[in-house]
Design a protein around this motif. Structure first.
Motif, PDB file in Angstrom:
ATOM      1  N   LEU B  16     -33.232 -20.931 140.378  1.00 55.82           N
ATOM      2  CA  LEU B  16     -34.282 -21.807 139.873  1.00 55.82           C
ATOM      3  C   LEU B  16     -33.688 -22.984 139.103  1.00 55.82           C
ATOM      4  N   ALA B  17     -32.654 -22.691 138.298  1.00 55.67           N
ATOM      5  CA  ALA B  17     -32.027 -23.714 137.459  1.00 55.67           C
ATOM      6  C   ALA B  17     -31.359 -24.771 138.318  1.00 55.67           C
ATOM      7  N   GLN B  18     -30.730 -24.293 139.401  1.00 59.84           N
ATOM      8  CA  GLN B  18     -30.051 -25.245 140.270  1.00 59.84           C
ATOM      9  C   GLN B  18     -31.068 -26.179 140.881  1.00 59.84           C
ATOM     10  N   LYS B  19     -32.125 -25.580 141.370  1.00 59.19           N
ATOM     11  CA  LYS B  19     -33.189 -26.386 141.976  1.00 59.19           C
ATOM     12  C   LYS B  19     -33.709 -27.394 140.956  1.00 59.19           C
ATOM     13  N   LEU B  20     -33.818 -26.929 139.759  1.00 58.92           N
ATOM     14  CA  LEU B  20     -34.362 -27.759 138.693  1.00 58.92           C
ATOM     15  C   LEU B  20     -33.475 -28.982 138.471  1.00 58.92           C
ATOM     16  N   SER B  21     -32.165 -28.747 138.388  1.00 55.64           N
ATOM     17  CA  SER B  21     -31.244 -29.857 138.087  1.00 55.64           C
ATOM     18  C   SER B  21     -31.238 -30.862 139.235  1.00 55.64           C
ATOM     19  N   VAL B  22     -31.298 -30.358 140.480  1.00 56.65           N
ATOM     20  CA  VAL B  22     -31.341 -31.246 141.641  1.00 56.65           C
ATOM     21  C   VAL B  22     -32.612 -32.070 141.577  1.00 56.65           C
ATOM     22  N   MET B  23     -33.659 -31.417 141.245  1.00 59.41           N
ATOM     23  CA  MET B  23     -34.954 -32.080 141.179  1.00 59.41           C
ATOM     24  C   MET B  23     -34.946 -33.179 140.146  1.00 59.41           C
ATOM     25  N   VAL B  24     -34.351 -32.876 139.013  1.00 64.64           N
ATOM     26  CA  VAL B  24     -34.266 -33.874 137.945  1.00 64.64           C
ATOM     27  C   VAL B  24     -33.520 -35.095 138.447  1.00 64.64           C
ATOM     28  N   PHE B  25     -32.389 -34.836 139.140  1.00 67.92           N
ATOM     29  CA  PHE B  25     -31.545 -35.904 139.647  1.00 67.92           C
ATOM     30  C   PHE B  25     -32.321 -36.758 140.640  1.00 67.92           C
ATOM     31  N   LEU B  26     -32.995 -36.064 141.580  1.00 67.42           N
ATOM     32  CA  LEU B  26     -33.731 -36.773 142.625  1.00 67.42           C
ATOM     33  C   LEU B  26     -34.855 -37.618 142.024  1.00 67.42           C
ATOM     34  N   ILE B  27     -35.558 -37.012 141.127  1.00 68.48           N
ATOM     35  CA  ILE B  27     -36.674 -37.729 140.504  1.00 68.48           C
ATOM     36  C   ILE B  27     -36.158 -38.949 139.783  1.00 68.48           C
ATOM     37  N   GLY B  28     -34.998 -38.800 139.113  1.00 67.95           N
ATOM     38  CA  GLY B  28     -34.370 -39.916 138.395  1.00 67.95           C
ATOM     39  C   GLY B  28     -34.077 -41.048 139.358  1.00 67.95           C
ATOM     40  N   ILE B  29     -33.473 -40.685 140.489  1.00 66.82           N
ATOM     41  CA  ILE B  29     -33.101 -41.720 141.462  1.00 66.82           C
ATOM     42  C   ILE B  29     -34.348 -42.398 141.990  1.00 66.82           C
ATOM     43  N   LEU B  30     -35.319 -41.562 142.345  1.00 65.71           N
ATOM     44  CA  LEU B  30     -36.557 -42.081 142.918  1.00 65.71           C
ATOM     45  C   LEU B  30     -37.235 -43.065 141.965  1.00 65.71           C
ATOM     46  N   ILE B  31     -37.127 -42.789 140.696  1.00 67.54           N
ATOM     47  CA  ILE B  31     -37.759 -43.677 139.726  1.00 67.54           C
ATOM     48  C   ILE B  31     -36.923 -44.926 139.497  1.00 67.54           C
ATOM     49  N   TYR B  32     -35.590 -44.758 139.404  1.00 65.87           N
ATOM     50  CA  TYR B  32     -34.732 -45.881 139.009  1.00 65.87           C
ATOM     51  C   TYR B  32     -34.497 -46.893 140.120  1.00 65.87           C
ATOM     52  N   ILE B  33     -34.320 -46.458 141.377  1.00 67.87           N
ATOM     53  CA  ILE B  33     -33.997 -47.391 142.455  1.00 67.87           C
ATOM     54  C   ILE B  33     -35.072 -48.452 142.622  1.00 67.87           C
ATOM     55  N   PRO B  34     -36.327 -48.072 142.753  1.00 70.38           N
ATOM     56  CA  PRO B  34     -37.341 -49.125 142.870  1.00 70.38           C
ATOM     57  C   PRO B  34     -37.348 -50.039 141.658  1.00 70.38           C
ATOM     58  N   SER B  35     -37.131 -49.461 140.502  1.00 73.00           N
ATOM     59  CA  SER B  35     -37.167 -50.293 139.296  1.00 73.00           C
ATOM     60  C   SER B  35     -36.007 -51.292 139.309  1.00 73.00           C
ATOM     61  N   TYR B 164     -24.152 -54.462 137.832  1.00 70.63           N
ATOM     62  CA  TYR B 164     -24.177 -53.971 136.445  1.00 70.63           C
ATOM     63  C   TYR B 164     -25.330 -52.969 136.257  1.00 70.63           C
ATOM     64  N   ASP B 165     -26.491 -53.345 136.773  1.00 71.43           N
ATOM     65  CA  ASP B 165     -27.672 -52.440 136.700  1.00 71.43           C
ATOM     66  C   ASP B 165     -27.390 -51.102 137.359  1.00 71.43           C
ATOM     67  N   PHE B 166     -26.854 -51.175 138.571  1.00 70.51           N
ATOM     68  CA  PHE B 166     -26.542 -49.927 139.298  1.00 70.51           C
ATOM     69  C   PHE B 166     -25.599 -49.053 138.513  1.00 70.51           C
ATOM     70  N   LEU B 167     -24.617 -49.709 137.945  1.00 69.85           N
ATOM     71  CA  LEU B 167     -23.620 -48.940 137.204  1.00 69.85           C
ATOM     72  C   LEU B 167     -24.274 -48.222 136.016  1.00 69.85           C
ATOM     73  N   ILE B 168     -25.094 -48.940 135.291  1.00 72.39           N
ATOM     74  CA  ILE B 168     -25.745 -48.320 134.099  1.00 72.39           C
ATOM     75  C   ILE B 168     -26.625 -47.151 134.517  1.00 72.39           C
ATOM     76  N   VAL B 169     -27.449 -47.375 135.547  1.00 69.80           N
ATOM     77  CA  VAL B 169     -28.355 -46.298 135.997  1.00 69.80           C
ATOM     78  C   VAL B 169     -27.568 -45.107 136.475  1.00 69.80           C
ATOM     79  N   GLY B 170     -26.533 -45.408 137.256  1.00 70.92           N
ATOM     80  CA  GLY B 170     -25.695 -44.305 137.749  1.00 70.92           C
ATOM     81  C   GLY B 170     -25.134 -43.513 136.609  1.00 70.92           C
ATOM     82  N   ALA B 171     -24.648 -44.252 135.595  1.00 63.93           N
ATOM     83  CA  ALA B 171     -24.058 -43.557 134.453  1.00 63.93           C
ATOM     84  C   ALA B 171     -25.093 -42.681 133.753  1.00 63.93           C
TER      85      ALA B 171
END
Lengths: 131, 725
Positions: B16-35, B164-171
């Motif tokens: 469950l925890a693994q799924k959770l961390s992946v989900m967090v990562f994916l959601i982060g990407i999904l939110i940040y890329i469009p922004s 620069y933006d990509f780098l910050i978000v990635g970090a």
């Protein structure tokens, strides 16, 4: 000369007094004075008067029920003042009980009921005065 | 066991925890890329706008500021102006030329301004030709300024920003992911090491003797095994849970079935065979489970109830009913009758073929017995009630008879009361009659005596008398008619005795007595003259006899009148009125009659005040009316102890006649005032009164529809009677 002894009659009914007097006159003729009074107060005055006149009262004949002072009160007073005076009560049948009760106290010599029988009346009086 | 459960728990948590961390990562990407894209596009637009503005500014300046210098061919000024413009990194080169010749051409080369002759080239070089007009003359072009813009610095700036933006978000995402992973590792994965190790051990022992697995293949296998183990654990857990629930349910059901307070039996629908019965059922019917298995429900049902149940069961089978309920009797194994409340339910759904029937029975024998007992008791009770009713009726009859007796006793008592009042009256009346009778008797005796003894003397006197003697006689007789005061007579008598004594006259005392008696009241001198002459004695004697005779006759007349008055009153009082209806009657006359009767009892101590208005006749029974007054007046006299004031007011009151009889005796005490009209209530001594007086008065008043009340206070007590007119 005045007669020295008297019989006093007390009744509120004058006709009784007259009748009584006539009875006494008829029997004792002129032997006594016959004095009468219509009520107890008058009778007490009369007795005092007679005594003052040195007239010897041999008998008081009184009604029992009288306006003002009643028979028993009157006789009580007479008895207190002149214990030697003999007393007779003439009364209706209804009061006999009351009279009998008071008889001892007031030194009553006899009771005559109304209406009286002449012979009985005279006999009673004669017994009392001891003639 | 506990350890195992714990491990399983952790494995599950790990996945469950693994799924959770992946989900967090994916959601982060999904939110940040469009922004980021959005931000970049916005940036690009802004830069472009700025650039366009800048270019327009450059061209304006070129057109305006360069014109005077061009017009005057002031090359030096132009050079200064262009050099100034070329300070901007976005500008590469500017050339000013007329139609014929080039005036000046400067280029920015690595921060330095140099003269140029060759047009610069490059991907980001943009060329623009701007005409320069003569001042105020828009049509006249004096020169052309050719401007080479360099767009590269702007692009470079733009892409730099993007990267620069990509780098910050990635970090940031990396940091979050790392945080989740570390947290998972610390809290979840580490405990799982235990399992992993154990599985590794298991794998090692499983492959013992066989070819050793490579480290890499083992790692792969480990991941699969781990997943499989997790899945299996989940499955086992589910199965185990289901089993446990089934076991629990079964145990519960078995306990419920066997220990139920009601009997439960499963019956084959068509045959009625008993399949399975619980303990309570066996208890109720008395057969064991095994015995019952070979029986049908009809076998143990009381024969009278089989038919009804069969009918109901058929309805159940054909689907008319889903269940039914009845009270029926079972025959217990020992032959005893058992009453049961039976609920029968089918165990198949509508449309299915009949299978089994579930029958639930409850032993209601006790209740039925109780019911029977109650019915029996009820019947007994009814019998008893009937019996009691009969007794009561008897008693009632007896009571009615007793009441009748009481009524007659009451009538008798009322009569007795009347007689008692009469008795008291008679005593008074006896006196009332005796007095005149005694007088009559006495007067008769006197008359007789006079006639017998004295009449001869009178006649003789009359025959022989001289005129003056006769005159004396006549005047004496005449005087005697007047009534005289006794006391006055006594004074007169004393006066006469004194006079006789003073004068020394010898006279008969009797003569003086008689003179006074017949009412002689002459002056002293006249009296002396009269008595000093003995000749007058016979005249006095004769006058006395006649006067007494007169008096006696008068007394007889008066007495007779008195007596006849009393008798009349008595007659009125005792008059038996046979009228059944009330008559009109004079109430004043009636009260006066009663007062006459009571005259003797009242004459010495009672003052009577009469206040009579003119009143009409009242409607009454006259004989009973007397009783009212007799009782009230009698009570009043008694209350005053025969001394006081009796006030009788007769007045008109609201079309009725009000008779108020007041006495000024002591007031009626408050505690007994309510009772005075009650029968047998008396304040008199035993034997003095029956206590019925006022009760009778009240009845009599009510009988003629009148009213009575009593008012009492310190001054007087008043009985008010209102009578109909």
């Amino acid at each position: 000369m005045q007669k020295r002894s008297a019989i006093v009659c007390v009744d509120d009914d004058e006709m009784i007094l007259i009748s009584l007097k006539q009875e006494l006159i008829a029997h004792f003729n002129g032997r006594y004075r016959y004095e009468s009074a219509l009520n107890a107060e008058e009778a007490l005055d009369l007795i005092d008067e007679l005594v003052a006149d040195k007239i010897y009262i041999i008998l008081v004949i009184t009604d029992w029920l009288m306006p003002g002072m009643n028979g028993d009160e009157f006789l009580m007073k007479v008895h207190e003042k002149y214990p030697e005076i003999q007393t007779l009560v003439i009364t209706g049948y209804a009061d006999i009980l009351a009279v009998s009760k008071a008889r001892q106290r007031i030194n009553l010599s006899g009771v005559i009921t109304k209406p009286w029988n002449s012979d009985e009346l005279i006999q009673k009086i004669e017994t009392v005065i001891g003639s | 066991m506990a350890q195992k459960a714990k491990n399983r728990f952790f494995i599950k948590r790990n996945g469950l925890a693994q799924k959770l961390s992946v989900m967090v990562f994916l959601i982060g990407i999904l939110i940040y890329i469009p922004s980021i894209i959005f931000g970049a596009v916005t940036n690009l637009k802004r830069i472009n706008t700025e650039l366009t503005d800048y270019k327009r500014g450059v061209e304006m300046r070129v057109q305006n500021a360069f014109e005077p210098a061009i017009w005057n061919y002031d090359i030096e000024s132009l050079r200064k102006l262009i050099t100034l413009e070329l300070n901007n990194e976005n500008l590469k080169s500017i050339r000013v030329s007329t139609e014929k010749l080039s005036l000046i051409w400067l280029t920015s080369e690595k921060g330095l301004v140099v003269d140029e002759t060759v047009a610069p080239e490059g991907k980001y070089i943009e060329k623009k030709v701007v005409p320069v007009f003569r001042m105020d003359e828009k049509e006249r072009v004096i020169a052309y300024a050719t401007i080479w813009y360099d767009n590269f610095p702007v692009r470079e700036q733009y892409f730099k920003q993007l990267i620069y933006d990509f780098l910050i978000v990635g970090a940031i995402l990396f940091a979050i992911s790392a945080a989740v992973t570390i947290s998972s590792y610390i809290r979840l994965v580490r405990p799982l090491e235990v399992i992993r190790n154990s599985i590794i051990e298991a794998g090692k022992s499983a492959s013992a003797g066989k070819k050793k697995l490579g480290k890499a293949s083992f790692a792969r296998a480990f991941a699969e095994i781990k997943d499989m183990a997790t899945d299996m654990e989940d499955m086992f857990e589910g199965i185990e849970e289901a089993n446990r629930k089934i076991r629990e349910n079964e145990a519960q059901f078995r306990a419920f079935f066997n220990q139920a307070g009601v009997g439960v039996v499963q019956v084959v629908a068509q045959s009625g065979d008993l399949v399975l019965a619980n303990q309570r059922y066996c208890e109720i019917v008395g057969y064991s489970v095994e015995e019952l298995k070979n029986m049908t429900y009809a076998d143990i049902t009381h024969k009278d109830d089989v038919k009804e149940q069969r009918k109901l069961t058929e309805k159940l089978i054909c689907g008319e009913l889903e269940k039914y309920r009845l009270e029926k009797r079972y025959t217990h194994k020992n032959g005893r009758l058992v009453w049961a409340d039976v609920t029968v339910t089918r165990l198949w759904e509508t449309g299915e073929s009949p299978t089994y029937i579930l029958t639930i029975i409850q032993d209601i024998t006790d209740r039925k017995m109780a019911e029977e007992k109650i019915i029996k008791l009820n019947n007994e009770l009814e019998e008893k009630v009937a019996e009691r009713t009969w007794d009561l009726e008897n008693a009632n009859h007896e009571l009615e008879a007793a009441i009748e007796d009481l009524k007659s006793a009451q009538a008798q008592l009322i009569n007795t009361e009347k007689m008692a009042v009469l008795g008291r009256l008679v005593a008074g009346i006896a006196h009332e009659l005796n007095t005149p009778l005694g007088i009559i008797n006495s007067a008769g005796g006197t008359i007789e005596r006079i006639l017998r003894k004295e009449l001869d003397n009178v006649i003789e006197f009359c025959c022989r008398a001289h005129d003056d003697e006769y005159r004396t006689y006549l005047s004496l007789v005449h005087n005697s008619a007047e009534q005289q005061d006794n006391a006055y007579k006594r004074i007169l008598r004393r006066t006469y005795y004194k006079a006789v004594e003073e004068k020394g006259i010898r006279t008969d005392e009797e003569i003086i007595e008689k003179l006074v008696d017949i009412g002689y009241k002459g002056e002293k001198d006249e009296f002396i003259e009269l008595v000093s002459n003995p000749k007058n004695f016979t005249a006095i004697q004769a006058a006395y006899s006649i006067a007494i005779l007169h008096k006696s006759v008068g007394m007889i007349r008066v007495s007779t009148e008195k007596a006849s008055q009393v008798i009349l009153a008595l007659k009125t009082y005792s008059h038996k009125d046979t009228n059944k209806t009330p008559v009109s009657y004079d109430v004043i006359k009636d009260i006066e009659t009663v007062l006459t009767l009571y005259h003797n009892q009242m004459k010495y101590g009672i003052e009577i005040i009469r206040e009579y208005e003119n009143v009409p006749n009242v409607i009454c029974f006259p004989d009973k009316l007397h009783q009212i007054w007799v009782n009230i007046i009698n009570n009043a006299l008694h209350a005053m102890n025969y001394k006081g004031t009796l006030k009788i007011r007769i007045s008109n009151d609201n079309e009725r006649v009000k008779v108020s009889i007041s006495n000024n005796g002591p007031p009626i005490p408050e505690d007994i005032i309510d009772k005075i009209f009650e029968p047998f209530f008396t304040t008199k001594m035993l034997g003095e009164g029956t206590g019925l007086g006022l009760d009778i008065v009240k009845r009599l008043v009510e009988e003629i529809e009148g009213d009575i009340n009593v008012e009492t206070n310190q001054d007087e007590t008043t009985f008010n009677v209102w009578l109909k007119t």
